[in-house]
Design a protein around this motif. Structure first.
Motif: not given
Length: 77
Positions: A37-42, A44-53
């Motif tokens: 679960v923690n790996r998937l959350k990380r 997801e967070a990386l994907e969101k940051l990537s889109h923002r970048a």
């Protein structure tokens, strides 16, 4: 916490227990699920940051950061 009966591959469970240093099957399974679960959350967070970048959202901050670095280098010289 709920009680669930599942068929688990004994060899895989034993290897997971060895790698985790866990002493019980219950701890091994709970730790493995929490890790998953923690790996998937990380991710997801990386994907969101990537889109923002990609949208350039961090560009102003990067410009300020680079300016500060330049100023510090110039002070050191």
């Amino acid at each position: 916490m709920s009680m669930t009966n599942v068929d688990v591959d004994d060899a895989v469970l034993a290897e997971a227990m060895r790698l985790m240093g866990a002493t019980t099957k219950k701890d091994t399974i709970n730790n493995a699920l929490a890790d998953y679960v923690n790996r998937l959350k990380r991710l997801e967070a990386l994907e969101k940051l990537s889109h923002r970048a990609a949208a350039g959202e961090f560009e102003p901050t990067m410009r300020v950061y680079e300016a500060r670095k330049r100023a510090q280098r110039e002070e050191a010289e």
